[in-house]
Scaffold this active site. Structure first.
Site, PDB file in Angstrom:
ATOM      1  N   SER A 164       4.433   2.330   8.209  1.00 28.08           N
ATOM      2  CA  SER A 164       3.979   1.320   7.255  1.00 28.08           C
ATOM      3  C   SER A 164       5.133   0.849   6.379  1.00 28.08           C
ATOM      4  CB  SER A 164       2.878   1.890   6.358  1.00 28.08           C
ATOM      5  OG  SER A 164       1.670   2.000   7.040  1.00 28.08           O
ATOM      6  N   GLY A 165       5.162  -0.447   6.124  1.00 30.96           N
ATOM      7  CA  GLY A 165       6.194  -1.012   5.264  1.00 30.96           C
ATOM      8  C   GLY A 165       7.467  -1.387   5.985  1.00 30.96           C
TER       9      GLY A 165
ATOM     10  N   GLY B  11       3.442   6.389   8.878  1.00 30.30           N
ATOM     11  CA  GLY B  11       4.827   6.585   8.477  1.00 30.30           C
ATOM     12  C   GLY B  11       5.693   5.382   8.772  1.00 30.30           C
TER      13      GLY B  11
ATOM     14  N   HIS C 194       0.815  -1.220   0.000  1.00 27.36           N
ATOM     15  CA  HIS C 194       0.000   0.000   0.000  1.00 27.36           C
ATOM     16  C   HIS C 194       0.847   1.268   0.000  1.00 27.36           C
ATOM     17  CE1 HIS C 194       0.474  -0.186   4.506  1.00 27.36           C
ATOM     18  NE2 HIS C 194       0.472   1.126   4.374  1.00 27.36           N
TER      19      HIS C 194
ATOM     20  N   ASP D 237      -0.303  -7.607   1.451  1.00 26.85           N
ATOM     21  CA  ASP D 237       0.230  -6.244   1.496  1.00 26.85           C
ATOM     22  C   ASP D 237       1.759  -6.267   1.561  1.00 26.85           C
ATOM     23  OD1 ASP D 237       0.410  -3.509   1.696  1.00 26.85           O
ATOM     24  OD2 ASP D 237      -0.265  -3.398   3.784  1.00 26.85           O
TER      25      ASP D 237
END
Length: 240
Positions: free
Chosen positions: A193-194, A191, A61, A102
């Site tokens: 995320s990932g 922030g 995402h 994801d």
């Protein structure tokens, strides 16, 4: 179809939010040399982990960044350890659908120079057991007022039983894994995320989503279970 409807309901009602770190601590400078900052127009928006000298794993995402920065502790300081890259190709998982699957891999324009501040990290085989202590790091918001840190933050998290996690996230898939820190209002935030959840020295999860209030003690953070995608990751790396 049922899973997609549930996902839509949670997103529309504010039940799921991109993930971030609140209530953590500043990392020792360059102690997490695998960390990547995904940036657009010079601003950090997602994290990632260097899994090969020319590949970063992150969440699907997260948009394709203008640049990827490795070797950073401070986002603002002109650190000599920093290496900056362009992304030549983004490999989003072919079955990515909202919160499902994801995960993506970013191919960098060249191989990173491995130094004490820039290192790869392996993919952790298998799934960490319930209660296992892991670590999440990132440059996401450090409170619910959207305050961003300059320096890398980290927090210890503990793996949550899937059944327990499903009481909050009924659509939880087997390719997801849940974790929480101890204490209220501590955990991942926007922030982050990932970014990687590291267990036993390897990437076990990728920060995917959490509650609408960062660090809500009743809402576990959800990570993409990286071991579920090991064959896909290996295939992409071998072909590129």
């Amino acid at each position: 179809m049922t899973v997609i409807v549930l996902l839509l309901l949670f997103l529309i009602t504010g039940g799921a939010d991109g993930s971030r770190i609140v209530g953590g601590r500043e990392s020792a400078p360059h102690s997490r040399p695998y960390m990547a900052s995904l940036q657009s127009r010079g601003s950090h928006f997602c994290g990632g982990a260097l899994v090969r000298a020319d590949f970063v794993v992150t969440a699907a995402h997260c948009p394709t960044p203008d640049r990827v920065v490795l070797g950073a502790h401070s986002l603002r300081d002109n650190e000599q350890t920093k290496q900056v890259f362009r992304v030549v190709r983004a490999f989003r998982h072919p079955d990515y659908n909202m919160l499902l699957n994801d995960i993506q891999l970013l191919k960098l324009d060249r191989s990173a120079q491995l130094t004490p501040a820039v290192q790869t990290i392996p993919i952790r085989p298998g799934t960490p057991i319930t209660g296992r202590q892991c670590l999440t790091a990132g440059w996401g918001y450090i409170d619910n007022n959207r305050k961003s840190p300059d320096k890398l933050q980290e927090i210890d998290v503990f793996i949550i039983n899937q059944g327990t996690c499903q009481t909050r996230w009924p659509f939880l898939a087997q390719s997801m894994i849940c974790a929480m820190p101890t204490g209220a209002f501590r955990g991942a935030c926007n922030g982050d995320s990932g970014g990687p959840m590291v267990c036993d020295g390897g990437v076990a999860g990728v920060v995917s989503f959490g509650g609408s209030v960062c660090g809500d003690p009743n809402t576990p953070n959800v990570y993409t279970r990286v071991s579920s995608f090991r064959d896909w990751i290996t295939s992409v790396l071998n072909r590129n």
